[in-house]
Enzyme design. Sequence first.
Site, short mmCIF file in Angstrom:
data_model
loop_
_atom_site.label_atom_id
_atom_site.label_comp_id
_atom_site.label_asym_id
_atom_site.label_seq_id
_atom_site.Cartn_x
_atom_site.Cartn_y
_atom_site.Cartn_z
N SER A 234 -2.33 1.21 8.86
CA SER A 234 -2.61 -0.23 8.79
C SER A 234 -2.11 -0.94 10.06
O SER A 234 -2.57 -0.61 11.15
CB SER A 234 -1.98 -0.80 7.51
OG SER A 234 -2.47 -2.08 7.26
N ASP B 117 -10.19 0.10 -0.43
CA ASP B 117 -9.10 -0.60 0.25
C ASP B 117 -9.40 -2.09 0.23
O ASP B 117 -10.42 -2.53 0.77
CB ASP B 117 -9.04 -0.07 1.70
CG ASP B 117 -7.92 -0.63 2.52
OD1 ASP B 117 -7.51 -1.77 2.27
OD2 ASP B 117 -7.47 0.09 3.43
N HIS C 88 -5.55 1.22 -0.29
CA HIS C 88 -4.86 1.06 0.99
C HIS C 88 -3.47 1.73 1.01
O HIS C 88 -2.87 1.85 2.07
CB HIS C 88 -4.70 -0.44 1.27
CG HIS C 88 -4.24 -0.77 2.66
ND1 HIS C 88 -5.00 -0.53 3.78
CD2 HIS C 88 -3.08 -1.32 3.13
CE1 HIS C 88 -4.34 -0.93 4.87
NE2 HIS C 88 -3.18 -1.41 4.50
N1 LIG Z 1 2.23 -7.48 0.22
C1 LIG Z 1 0.83 -7.22 0.43
C2 LIG Z 1 0.56 -5.77 0.63
C3 LIG Z 1 1.28 -5.19 1.80
C4 LIG Z 1 0.80 -3.79 2.05
O1 LIG Z 1 -0.17 -3.31 1.44
N2 LIG Z 1 1.46 -3.11 2.94
C5 LIG Z 1 1.04 -1.78 3.24
C6 LIG Z 1 0.89 -1.63 4.72
S1 LIG Z 1 -0.24 -2.85 5.34
C7 LIG Z 1 2.04 -0.78 2.74
O2 LIG Z 1 2.06 0.35 3.20
N3 LIG Z 1 2.92 -1.18 1.84
C8 LIG Z 1 4.01 -0.34 1.37
C9 LIG Z 1 3.62 0.63 0.31
O3 LIG Z 1 2.45 0.69 -0.10
O4 LIG Z 1 4.50 1.36 -0.12
C10 LIG Z 1 0.01 -7.72 -0.73
O5 LIG Z 1 0.59 -8.19 -1.68
O6 LIG Z 1 -1.22 -7.63 -0.66
#
Ligand SMILES: N[C@@H](CCC(=O)N[C@@H](CS)C(=O)NCC(=O)O)C(=O)O
EC number: 3.1.2.12
Length: 287
Positions: free
Chosen positions: A151, A230, A263
């Site tokens: 990402s 995603d 995602h």
């Molecule tokens: N906080 C965001 C999502 C953030 C998110 O998806 N971060 C990704 C990277 S862009 C991630 O790897 N999060 C940590 C995980 O999935 O453990 C939301 O509520 O939509």
Amino acid sequence: MSGLLRTLAEHRCFGGVQRFLEHDAHEIGLPMRLSVFLPPQAALAKVPALIYLAGLTCNEETFAVKGGAQRLAAEFGIALIAPDTSPRGAGVEGEASDWDFGVAASFYLDATQAPWAPHWRMESYLVRELLPLLGERLPIDAERLGIFGHSMGGHGALTLALRHPGSFKSVSAFAPVCAPAQCAWGRKAFTGYLGGDTAGWQAHDASRLMQRQQAAPFPEGILIDQGLEDKFLADQLHPHLFEAACREVAQPLTLRRHIGYDHGYYFVQSFMADHLKHHQRILFQPS
Ligand SMILES: N[C@@H](CCC(=O)N[C@@H](CS)C(=O)NCC(=O)O)C(=O)O
């Protein structure tokens, strides 16, 4: 002393060791944390390494805990390095109020704008400070490095690989932000860190950088995996723009679109082995 890596935690893992380290980062002006997996082969000789850049809201632990990369890295004899995703504790007002800007959202560049410029220097930190440190302080062959990420970290991997020719022999990404100058995450980050002049943004946009190449910068190929469920795909990631840019300059690209995957890290770990094999093929070929 930026050269001193303090060990915060250490765990035996697949015959190697998973460490969590901290050091006083000169480029950032603050302590920075990173995770380091050393495969068993590193006890005998220097090994190649992969730098993994994580995404928004993540830290130096995310990849080690959720990526599922250590087993194959131990088999291949590859070290895994995952730095934190931004400076922490800079004391910039509101630095942690947004999940997509500030803390854990550095976009891996050097900010030019106040109040971010003094500490938000992730590009210089990674390329000018961390990479040399790995070769000096750890059993890592700094001539054989690859970079990958997820990402925002996929954006970091693609842009750093394109902006620093010769630093990384191999590159790949999971669901990368491929055209940040054309998506809301990127526009917010670039406006805040680089200012409103969009001309300056282009040098940090993977699709633009690829378009500007005179010849394929990674003739061995680039691997990108993308989930079709995603929720960020339509508005934020734009892999089709990077795909078009690669085609323009004859850069070999394997862009795989996977039905049903979202995602998160269940997607990332599902294709981790293919990424390690991609890097292993390139990093271990006779020079
Ligand atoms: N906080 C965001 C999502 C953030 C998110 O998806 N971060 C990704 C990277 S862009 C991630 O790897 N999060 C940590 C995980 O999935 O453990 C939301 O509520 O939509």
